[in-house]
Design a protein around this motif. Structure first.
Motif, mmCIF file in Angstrom:
data_model
loop_
_atom_site.group_PDB
_atom_site.id
_atom_site.type_symbol
_atom_site.label_atom_id
_atom_site.label_comp_id
_atom_site.label_asym_id
_atom_site.label_seq_id
_atom_site.Cartn_x
_atom_site.Cartn_y
_atom_site.Cartn_z
ATOM 1 N N LEU A 14 1.571 -2.293 -6.904
ATOM 2 C CA LEU A 14 1.229 -3.207 -5.872
ATOM 3 C C LEU A 14 0.339 -2.411 -4.804
ATOM 4 O O LEU A 14 0.711 -1.398 -4.401
ATOM 5 C CB LEU A 14 2.640 -3.661 -5.189
ATOM 6 C CG LEU A 14 2.439 -4.520 -3.938
ATOM 7 C CD1 LEU A 14 2.377 -6.024 -4.474
ATOM 8 C CD2 LEU A 14 3.602 -4.519 -2.953
ATOM 9 N N TYR B 106 -0.552 -1.366 -1.693
ATOM 10 C CA TYR B 106 -0.020 -1.602 -0.374
ATOM 11 C C TYR B 106 -0.491 -0.627 0.621
ATOM 12 O O TYR B 106 -0.046 0.786 0.424
ATOM 13 C CB TYR B 106 1.456 -1.627 -0.629
ATOM 14 C CG TYR B 106 2.375 -1.939 0.513
ATOM 15 C CD1 TYR B 106 1.973 -3.072 1.384
ATOM 16 C CD2 TYR B 106 3.508 -1.321 0.991
ATOM 17 C CE1 TYR B 106 2.569 -3.501 2.259
ATOM 18 C CE2 TYR B 106 4.043 -1.996 2.006
ATOM 19 C CZ TYR B 106 3.714 -3.059 3.067
ATOM 20 O OH TYR B 106 4.390 -3.361 3.983
ATOM 21 N N GLU C 21 0.547 0.341 3.619
ATOM 22 C CA GLU C 21 1.563 1.181 4.048
ATOM 23 C C GLU C 21 2.017 2.392 3.436
ATOM 24 O O GLU C 21 2.205 3.265 4.024
ATOM 25 C CB GLU C 21 2.598 0.245 4.430
ATOM 26 C CG GLU C 21 2.455 -0.823 5.414
ATOM 27 C CD GLU C 21 2.172 -0.507 6.811
ATOM 28 O OE1 GLU C 21 2.415 0.415 7.184
ATOM 29 O OE2 GLU C 21 1.221 -1.034 7.432
ATOM 30 N N GLU C 22 1.898 2.086 2.110
ATOM 31 C CA GLU C 22 2.040 3.586 1.320
ATOM 32 C C GLU C 22 1.092 4.472 1.374
ATOM 33 O O GLU C 22 1.268 5.786 1.323
ATOM 34 C CB GLU C 22 2.323 3.139 -0.067
ATOM 35 C CG GLU C 22 3.563 2.207 -0.413
ATOM 36 C CD GLU C 22 4.900 3.077 -0.018
ATOM 37 O OE1 GLU C 22 4.687 4.103 -0.346
ATOM 38 O OE2 GLU C 22 5.701 2.328 0.434
ATOM 39 N N GLY D 298 -3.437 -7.562 -2.275
ATOM 40 C CA GLY D 298 -3.182 -8.842 -1.492
ATOM 41 C C GLY D 298 -4.400 -9.471 -1.006
ATOM 42 O O GLY D 298 -5.319 -8.957 -1.224
ATOM 43 N N GLY E 269 -3.565 -8.304 3.863
ATOM 44 C CA GLY E 269 -2.725 -7.406 3.140
ATOM 45 C C GLY E 269 -1.155 -8.119 2.714
ATOM 46 O O GLY E 269 -1.014 -9.479 3.322
ATOM 47 N N PHE E 270 -0.400 -7.504 2.324
ATOM 48 C CA PHE E 270 1.058 -8.272 1.861
ATOM 49 C C PHE E 270 1.772 -8.028 3.094
ATOM 50 O O PHE E 270 1.816 -7.100 3.973
ATOM 51 C CB PHE E 270 1.726 -7.428 0.679
ATOM 52 C CG PHE E 270 0.869 -7.619 -0.774
ATOM 53 C CD1 PHE E 270 1.204 -8.518 -1.282
ATOM 54 C CD2 PHE E 270 0.192 -6.428 -1.105
ATOM 55 C CE1 PHE E 270 0.633 -8.674 -2.611
ATOM 56 C CE2 PHE E 270 -0.336 -6.503 -2.211
ATOM 57 C CZ PHE E 270 -0.250 -7.870 -2.860
ATOM 58 N N ALA F 41 6.154 -6.933 -0.099
ATOM 59 C CA ALA F 41 6.147 -5.640 -0.689
ATOM 60 C C ALA F 41 7.806 -5.141 -1.164
ATOM 61 O O ALA F 41 7.995 -4.754 -2.255
ATOM 62 C CB ALA F 41 5.799 -4.694 0.303
ATOM 63 N N PRO G 13 5.026 0.068 -5.164
ATOM 64 C CA PRO G 13 4.074 -0.069 -4.093
ATOM 65 C C PRO G 13 3.305 1.448 -3.961
ATOM 66 O O PRO G 13 3.692 2.408 -4.181
ATOM 67 C CB PRO G 13 4.834 -0.133 -2.890
ATOM 68 C CG PRO G 13 6.164 -0.756 -3.425
ATOM 69 C CD PRO G 13 6.520 -0.008 -4.768
#
Length: 260
Positions: free
Chosen positions: A169, A171, A173-174, A206, A210-211, A216, A226
């Motif tokens: 995924l 992502y 944020e990761e 995404g 984003g997701f 997530a 993620p």
């Protein structure tokens, strides 16, 4: 040399029949004549050098001259799940993703998808997406045309994750937290048993926004990992291509030992 993907039933051990748009292109645009050669692919890994024997208005007949080595596919079967982006961005993802080696494409709708999805237009758009994949596969000398699947919903995508050996995924944020693809891919590569064949990987990207955090979490609960693509934020149409390059590198395609 021109390369064409044709239905497997139009290619025997000794002969090839080219029909439809491909026949018109080779005959009218390329002005093929008996004795000229082209490459025919059945989409299942069999590529042959064919010599034209007869040129008709809607069909071209050819003899199989040589069976060619088919080694243009990625070591990993990577399906790109792309949340529907605005405009013609998905066409870019399919075209360039095919060149990069994607095995399949799964467009889907997520919580932050901004495009207005019109189911009545889906068949027409799906035909266009598949045509783009076919042309890109021919241009990049692929041995198979990636499958472009009908648009699905988020819940359906979540349910499909159980069928993959690895689900990534993308992502952001990761990425901000410093958790990137490198460690995940390296660990997967080292643990994968080549005796199991090619691993099936799902790469989920995404939409423009984003997701959502809940998505997530739901994906992670369904087995997805993620992972960030670094500290920068990519456009949605760039993220899949960047990640595909990372996967190609880690699978050994760009040199070194292939582990799958």
């Amino acid at each position: 040399m021109q390369r064409y993907f044709i239905p497997a039933e139009q290619m025997t051990e000794t002969a090839v029949t080219l029909t439809g748009e491909d026949a018109r292109h080779l005959g009218s645009v390329m002005r093929a004549k008996p004795g000229d050669t082209f490459i025919a692919c059945d989409g299942r890994g069999r590529d042959v050098l064919a010599k034209v024997t007869a040129v008709g208005r809607d069909a071209i007949e050819a003899d199989v001259v040589q069976v060619l080595d088919s080694s243009a596919e990625m070591a990993w079967k990577v399906t790109v799940a792309q949340s529907l982006p605005k405009g013609d961005k998905l066409e870019t993802v399919i075209q360039k993703g095919t060149e990069a080696g994607a095995y399949a494409f799964q467009p889907y709708l997520s919580r932050r998808t901004v495009v207005q999805y019109d189911e009545r237009k889906e068949a027409k758009r799906l035909d266009r997406w598949r045509k783009i994949a076919k042309e890109a596969a021919e241009q990049s000398h692929r041995s198979a045309v990636p499958d472009v699947r009908p648009v699905c919903g988020w819940k359906e995508l979540i349910r499909s994750m159980a069928g993959y050996d690895l689900v990534l995924l993308c992502y952001e944020e990761e990425g901000r937290a410093g958790t990137g693809l490198r460690g995940t891919l390296s660990g997967f590569r080292n643990e994968w048993d080549p005796a199991r064949g090619q691993p099936n990987v799902l790469l989920a990207v995404g939409p423009e926004g984003g997701f959502a955090p809940e998505e997530a979490e739901e994906a992670a609960a369904s087995g997805a990992v993620p992972a960030g693509l670094g500290k920068r934020i990519f456009r949605t149409e760039t993220a899949a291509l960047y990640a595909l390059a990372c996967l190609a590198y880690e699978s050994g395609e760009l040199g070194g030992e292939a582990r799958a």
